[in-house]
Write an enzyme that holds these catalytic residues in place. Structure first.
Site, mmCIF file in Angstrom:
data_model
loop_
_atom_site.group_PDB
_atom_site.id
_atom_site.type_symbol
_atom_site.label_atom_id
_atom_site.label_comp_id
_atom_site.label_asym_id
_atom_site.label_seq_id
_atom_site.Cartn_x
_atom_site.Cartn_y
_atom_site.Cartn_z
ATOM 1 N N HIS A 251 0.789 -1.236 0.000
ATOM 2 C CA HIS A 251 0.000 0.000 0.000
ATOM 3 C C HIS A 251 0.819 1.283 0.000
ATOM 4 C CE1 HIS A 251 0.918 0.029 4.306
ATOM 5 N NE2 HIS A 251 0.702 1.322 4.245
HETATM 6 C C1 UD1 Z 1 -1.909 5.571 5.622
HETATM 7 C C2 UD1 Z 1 -0.613 6.094 6.255
HETATM 8 C C3 UD1 Z 1 0.407 4.969 6.282
HETATM 9 C C4 UD1 Z 1 -0.151 3.728 6.956
HETATM 10 C C5 UD1 Z 1 -1.433 3.333 6.241
HETATM 11 C C6 UD1 Z 1 -2.069 2.090 6.830
HETATM 12 C C7 UD1 Z 1 -0.152 8.463 5.847
HETATM 13 C C8 UD1 Z 1 0.677 9.405 5.081
HETATM 14 N N1 UD1 Z 1 -0.048 7.175 5.466
HETATM 15 O O1 UD1 Z 1 -1.626 5.266 4.269
HETATM 16 O O2 UD1 Z 1 1.537 5.410 7.007
HETATM 17 O O3 UD1 Z 1 0.794 2.675 6.851
HETATM 18 O O4 UD1 Z 1 -2.355 4.424 6.322
HETATM 19 O O5 UD1 Z 1 -3.134 1.645 6.028
HETATM 20 O O6 UD1 Z 1 -0.849 8.846 6.745
HETATM 21 N N2 UD1 Z 1 -9.000 4.852 1.349
HETATM 22 C C9 UD1 Z 1 -10.216 4.217 1.185
HETATM 23 N N3 UD1 Z 1 -10.836 3.730 2.288
HETATM 24 C C10 UD1 Z 1 -10.323 3.856 3.539
HETATM 25 C C11 UD1 Z 1 -9.072 4.494 3.677
HETATM 26 C C12 UD1 Z 1 -8.414 4.967 2.567
HETATM 27 O O7 UD1 Z 1 -10.740 4.087 0.089
HETATM 28 O O8 UD1 Z 1 -10.947 3.407 4.512
HETATM 29 C C13 UD1 Z 1 -8.321 5.409 0.173
HETATM 30 C C14 UD1 Z 1 -8.213 6.924 0.292
HETATM 31 O O9 UD1 Z 1 -9.327 7.526 -0.205
HETATM 32 C C15 UD1 Z 1 -6.961 7.236 -0.469
HETATM 33 C C16 UD1 Z 1 -6.133 5.976 -0.316
HETATM 34 O O10 UD1 Z 1 -6.988 4.950 0.129
HETATM 35 O O11 UD1 Z 1 -7.254 7.451 -1.815
HETATM 36 C C17 UD1 Z 1 -4.985 6.166 0.613
HETATM 37 O O12 UD1 Z 1 -5.416 6.540 1.915
HETATM 38 P P1 UD1 Z 1 -4.499 7.410 2.893
HETATM 39 O O13 UD1 Z 1 -5.121 7.429 4.221
HETATM 40 O O14 UD1 Z 1 -4.165 8.675 2.245
HETATM 41 O O15 UD1 Z 1 -3.131 6.648 2.963
HETATM 42 P P2 UD1 Z 1 -2.783 5.120 3.192
HETATM 43 O O16 UD1 Z 1 -2.163 4.609 1.947
HETATM 44 O O17 UD1 Z 1 -3.903 4.332 3.776
#
Ligand code: UD1
Length: 354
Positions: A203
């Site tokens: 991820h």
């Molecule tokens: C975040 C953390 C990372 C951690 C990870 C665990 C930051 C910079 N990164 O990364 O350190 O290891 O969480 O999972 O804070 N999304 C969904 N549904 C959800 C959550 C996220 O669809 O429930 C999508 C978001 O809309 C976004 C993408 O996933 O487009 C990434 O989500 P984001 O929270 O920005 O970062 P992670 O990759 O999850």
């Protein structure tokens, strides 16, 4: 003592569960509610299987509020969190703020508190990948440098803080994720695979936002000696759908696992392939070799101890590491991350903080 806990992303729920339980135990033993905890959820993770399921399974107290910040660009997300968390802090007047790990929620919580002169306690302090292009690395550095209490999972992380001039308020307490693995290990889902398999998660932005790197990982996975079970993070799913990524035939793609499911798959797998920080340690807790598809890791002790191998995203290196993971039987030291009492130690230190 009133603690305001900031959570927002999946790994923080697991860590906060441990400390919340230790707070409850402390109050129970004292026969009085000496510590009150208010949980604020930023809403960074919002899907049921990325958030609510952890609160349900681990019986984490319900957040007092969910700020529903959701996703966005890093500055936009962090800025929105900062403003909303500040309002909560002004209203709720905590004595101390507790933040976990290295996500945007962590840094926003720490900064908001520091600006209001509310002491910050950082659980999982002192971790460094030395790669400043990772959003998590910036979050770690900023959070540590505005924290008054720094809870380190290992000696190496305390040494790193000292190297940066941070020596006051530093406590090596062990890793709360080890506490979680021990406490909830018995509740792991029963996973009975028909054949051996490797457990995989991907991820990190550095791997999902660069199709060359993602392609390298998939090429490696395609040559796995055993089937690969991939618990697919929404970020990776979105990239795969947008760019028409084809999963290799030997990769079974699943929705993100709940914590108890993840524990079950960890216990049942032959080895782990991941770019997650938490899963690298969980593999070690359950005696599974881990291949980390990154160029560096902040959990350097795992590599030094022979539990983890860094493979980057080059398919050849991944394939060679799979051979190692299947066949290496060299002993790995135990108790790198404490004795499973990190949560209690944290509460013990916080309760006396003036
Ligand atoms: C975040 C953390 C990372 C951690 C990870 C665990 C930051 C910079 N990164 O990364 O350190 O290891 O969480 O999972 O804070 N999304 C969904 N549904 C959800 C959550 C996220 O669809 O429930 C999508 C978001 O809309 C976004 C993408 O996933 O487009 C990434 O989500 P984001 O929270 O920005 O970062 P992670 O990759 O999850």
């Amino acid at each position: 003592m009133h603690i305001l806990t900031i959570v927002g992303a999946r790994p923080q729920f697991v860590k906060a569960a441990v400390v919340s339980r230790a707070i409850e135990a402390y109050n129970r033993d004292a026969g009085a509610r000496l510590i009150t905890e208010t949980i604020v959820h930023t809403g960074q993770h919002y899907d049921y299987n990325m958030s609510d399921v952890f609160f349900d399974e681990m019986e984490i107290p319900k957040p007092a509020v969910n700020l529903s910040i959701g996703s966005g660009k890093h500055g936009e997300m962090t800025g929105a969190m900062l403003a909303a968390i500040e309002r909560e802090m002004i209203d709720r007047k905590p004595d101390i703020t507790l933040v976990y790990g290295d996500t945007n929620s962590t840094m926003a919580g720490a900064l908001a508190a520091a600006k209001l002169h509310i002491p910050v306690a950082h659980v999982e302090a002192g971790l460094r990948s030395f790669n400043r292009t990772m959003p998590e690395e910036i979050n770690r550095v900023v959070t540590d440098h505005v924290s008054s209490i720094l809870f380190c999972p290992s000696d190496a992380s305390a040494k790193q803080l000292a190297a940066e001039g941070v020596t006051s308020g530093v406590h090596v307490v062990g890793d709360v994720m080890y506490d979680a693995a021990l406490h909830y290990g018995g509740k792991a889902a029963v996973v009975k695979p028909e054949a051996p398999f490797a457990l995989c998660t991907i991820h990190r932005a550095e791997n999902t936002d660069d199709l060359g790197r993602l392609g390298g990982i998939l090429e490696g996975l395609a040559k796995s000696p055993v089937q690969v079970i991939l618990a697919l993070h929404p970020r990776t799913k979105a990239v795969a759908e947008k760019s028409g990524v084809k999963w290799p035939a030997n990769v079974r793609v699943c929705e993100p696992f709940s914590y108890f499911n993840m524990l079950g798959y960890l216990k049942a797998c032959s080895f782990v392939i991941t770019d997650s920080g938490g899963l690298q340690k969980e593999a070690y807790f359950f005696g599974r070799k881990c291949i980390t598809v990154r160029n560096e890791t902040e959990w350097t002790e795992l590599v030094e101890s022979g539990a983890n191998r860094l493979a980057g995203t080059d398919p050849e290196r991944i394939i060679s590491a799979m051979g190692w993971a299947m066949n290496d039987s060299a002993a790995v030291p135990d108790s790198i991350y404490g004795n499973g009492k990190a949560g209690e130690k944290i509460v013990d230190i916080i309760k006396d903080f003036k």
